[in-house]
Design an enzyme around this catalytic site. Structure first.
Site, PDB file in Angstrom:
ATOM      1  CG  ASN A 102      -1.505   1.333   1.541  1.00  0.00           C
ATOM      2  OD1 ASN A 102      -2.458   1.756   0.880  1.00  0.00           O
ATOM      3  ND2 ASN A 102      -0.948   2.038   2.521  1.00  0.00           N
TER       4      ASN A 102
ATOM      5  CE1 TYR B 177       0.314   8.256  -6.543  1.00  0.00           C
ATOM      6  CE2 TYR B 177      -1.493   8.605  -8.083  1.00  0.00           C
ATOM      7  CZ  TYR B 177      -1.006   8.059  -6.910  1.00  0.00           C
ATOM      8  OH  TYR B 177      -1.832   7.306  -6.106  1.00  0.00           O
TER       9      TYR B 177
ATOM     10  CB  THR C  41      -5.877   9.727   2.579  1.00  0.00           C
ATOM     11  OG1 THR C  41      -5.357   9.971   1.259  1.00  0.00           O
ATOM     12  CG2 THR C  41      -6.738   8.483   2.577  1.00  0.00           C
TER      13      THR C  41
HETATM   14  N1  LIG Z   1      -5.815   8.833  -1.393  1.00  0.00           N
HETATM   15  C1  LIG Z   1      -6.076   8.712  -2.682  1.00  0.00           C
HETATM   16  O1  LIG Z   1      -6.850   9.491  -3.228  1.00  0.00           O
HETATM   17  C2  LIG Z   1      -5.455   7.594  -3.482  1.00  0.00           C
HETATM   18  C3  LIG Z   1      -5.928   7.396  -4.781  1.00  0.00           C
HETATM   19  C4  LIG Z   1      -5.382   6.388  -5.556  1.00  0.00           C
HETATM   20  C5  LIG Z   1      -4.394   5.565  -5.043  1.00  0.00           C
HETATM   21  N2  LIG Z   1      -3.930   5.767  -3.773  1.00  0.00           N
HETATM   22  C6  LIG Z   1      -2.846   4.897  -3.322  1.00  0.00           C
HETATM   23  O2  LIG Z   1      -3.198   4.281  -2.096  1.00  0.00           O
HETATM   24  C7  LIG Z   1      -2.034   4.095  -1.285  1.00  0.00           C
HETATM   25  C8  LIG Z   1      -2.251   4.727   0.080  1.00  0.00           C
HETATM   26  O3  LIG Z   1      -2.578   6.096  -0.115  1.00  0.00           O
HETATM   27  P1  LIG Z   1      -3.058   7.065   1.080  1.00  0.00           P
HETATM   28  O4  LIG Z   1      -4.013   8.008   0.471  1.00  0.00           O
HETATM   29  O5  LIG Z   1      -3.443   6.285   2.266  1.00  0.00           O
HETATM   30  O6  LIG Z   1      -1.681   7.849   1.324  1.00  0.00           O
HETATM   31  P2  LIG Z   1      -1.179   8.624   2.636  1.00  0.00           P
HETATM   32  O7  LIG Z   1      -0.188   9.616   2.115  1.00  0.00           O
HETATM   33  O8  LIG Z   1      -2.322   9.097   3.421  1.00  0.00           O
HETATM   34  O9  LIG Z   1      -0.409   7.462   3.430  1.00  0.00           O
HETATM   35  C9  LIG Z   1       0.698   6.828   2.841  1.00  0.00           C
HETATM   36  C10 LIG Z   1       1.472   6.089   3.905  1.00  0.00           C
HETATM   37  O10 LIG Z   1       2.632   5.529   3.262  1.00  0.00           O
HETATM   38  C11 LIG Z   1       3.769   5.754   4.084  1.00  0.00           C
HETATM   39  N3  LIG Z   1       4.996   5.793   3.266  1.00  0.00           N
HETATM   40  C12 LIG Z   1       5.409   6.725   2.387  1.00  0.00           C
HETATM   41  N4  LIG Z   1       6.626   6.409   1.906  1.00  0.00           N
HETATM   42  C13 LIG Z   1       6.983   5.237   2.504  1.00  0.00           C
HETATM   43  C14 LIG Z   1       8.123   4.410   2.424  1.00  0.00           C
HETATM   44  N5  LIG Z   1       9.177   4.713   1.653  1.00  0.00           N
HETATM   45  N6  LIG Z   1       8.142   3.267   3.158  1.00  0.00           N
HETATM   46  C15 LIG Z   1       7.090   2.937   3.956  1.00  0.00           C
HETATM   47  N7  LIG Z   1       6.001   3.700   4.098  1.00  0.00           N
HETATM   48  C16 LIG Z   1       5.943   4.836   3.370  1.00  0.00           C
HETATM   49  C17 LIG Z   1       3.502   7.095   4.748  1.00  0.00           C
HETATM   50  O11 LIG Z   1       4.283   7.248   5.937  1.00  0.00           O
HETATM   51  C18 LIG Z   1       2.006   7.006   5.026  1.00  0.00           C
HETATM   52  O12 LIG Z   1       1.736   6.424   6.288  1.00  0.00           O
HETATM   53  C19 LIG Z   1      -0.865   4.719  -2.073  1.00  0.00           C
HETATM   54  O13 LIG Z   1      -0.165   3.717  -2.779  1.00  0.00           O
HETATM   55  C20 LIG Z   1      -1.575   5.658  -3.021  1.00  0.00           C
HETATM   56  O14 LIG Z   1      -0.805   5.920  -4.173  1.00  0.00           O
HETATM   57  C21 LIG Z   1      -4.436   6.753  -2.980  1.00  0.00           C
END
Ligand SMILES: NC(=O)c1ccc[n+]([C@@H]2O[C@H](COP(=O)([O-])OP(=O)(O)OC[C@H]3O[C@@H](n4cnc5c(N)ncnc54)[C@H](O)[C@@H]3O)[C@@H](O)[C@H]2O)c1
Length: 290
Positions: free
Chosen positions: A114, A183, A220
């Site tokens: 994730n 991205y 988020t």
């Molecule tokens: N929120 C959205 O709208 C959205 C949409 C599409 C996809 N996503 C994907 O879902 C996943 C989670 O997104 P989110 O919205 O919860 O993001 P977020 O930014 O709220 O949380 C991401 C988490 O990843 C951790 N992280 C970042 N770099 C890291 C590393 N090198 N090693 C370990 N942990 C690390 C951060 O500390 C954080 O806790 C991501 O892969 C994101 O690309 C999110």
């Protein structure tokens, strides 16, 4: 067990003998999961949902204090979860985290890849360093995660029971979105890395399913970054206007919540998804269907 608000588990399944039985195939008891990026957002919700469905869960993140706090809160509620620091770009960290999971919970059946970062800006504004960095965190992590987990999940591995790997891609890995080229290119790579691994692991008899999940815009910290990016590249005057614009791009008429993604992860992790591999699942309110 059915304790997640708004969560209606399937209960009727057909056995190999053709009988219909009333059991819950979403039950994750006897399964062990590792979730990356689990200190906050979608990852934290996945930890809670997987654990409430009975899994033992190793939550991991680079944010050690926040991740530990989140896990402490869940443990107080009786859930079987633990925390380990894991930078998904570090092969050494992966090795230690997988070993810690095996030592603590005695197996590994589910990996939720994730963790990810977002960088915005237009293609002309992005620097090579930015593009390399987002690819390192979002794509190399998927390689390291799938490799580390499959090594122990495959027959003869330290866990050895096969399992389910779920990679977080994005709607931006399926369609073009302004300000999302760097991205989105990482998330397109995640989509196809998933399919290659799924086919290879299937053909090699590893018993490991691999699928990708493609969230739309979810409420988020990262979701908020997307609003700011729409402002920065001139598509909206304020983040509130950007939010309205994104809601307007979403047929279902609202943003997603972390639970919308966590429930899909539970399904893909469970035996209910036993015949599903190499597939992509949009959880985007219809954004990608247009
Ligand atoms: N929120 C959205 O709208 C959205 C949409 C599409 C996809 N996503 C994907 O879902 C996943 C989670 O997104 P989110 O919205 O919860 O993001 P977020 O930014 O709220 O949380 C991401 C988490 O990843 C951790 N992280 C970042 N770099 C890291 C590393 N090198 N090693 C370990 N942990 C690390 C951060 O500390 C954080 O806790 C991501 O892969 C994101 O690309 C999110």
């Amino acid at each position: 067990m059915n304790v997640c608000t708004g969560f209606i588990p399937l209960s009727l399944i057909k056995t190999n003998e053709g009988n219909i039985m009333n059991v819950n195939p979403l039950n994750l008891e006897n399964k062990v999961a590792l979730v990356t990026g689990a200190a906050t957002g979608i990852g934290a919700s996945c930890v809670e949902y997987l654990a409430r469905m009975g899994a033992k869960v190793m939550a991991t993140d680079i944010q050690t204090e926040l991740g530990q706090q989140s896990v402490d809160g869940l443990r107080e509620q009786g859930l079987d979860v633990a925390f380990h620091t894991l930078d998904v770009c570090s092969e050494n960290d992966w090795d230690k985290s997988v070993k810690a999971t095996l030592a603590q919970f005695g197996g590994l059946d589910i990996l939720v890849n994730n963790a990810g970062i977002y960088i915005g800006g237009t293609l002309l504004e992005n620097s090579l360093e930015q593009v390399r960095h987002v690819h390192k965190v979002n794509v190399e992590s998927i390689f390291l995660g799938m490799k580390s987990a499959a090594e122990v999940m495959k027959p003869g591995g330290a866990a050895g029971k096969g399992g389910s790997i779920i990679n977080l891609s994005s709607i931006a890995g399926l369609i073009g979105v302004p300000g999302h080229s760097a991205y989105g290119s990482t998330k397109g790579a995640v989509r196809l890395y998933t399919k290659h691994a799924a086919v290879e692991f299937g053909k090699l008899g590893y018993g490991i399913r691999v699928n990708s999940v493609h969230p739309g815009v979810i409420r988020t910290d990262m979701g908020a970054q997307a609003f700011q990016d729409f402002v920065d590249i001139g598509l909206a005057k304020t983040t509130a206007e950007a939010e309205e614009l994104i809601i307007g791009m979403t047929p279902i008429g609202k943003l997603g919540e972390v639970e919308d993604i966590a429930q899909m992860i539970v399904f893909l992790a469970s035996d209910a998804a036993g015949f599903i591999t190499g597939a992509e699942f949009s959880v985007d309110g219809g954004m990608g269907a247009q």
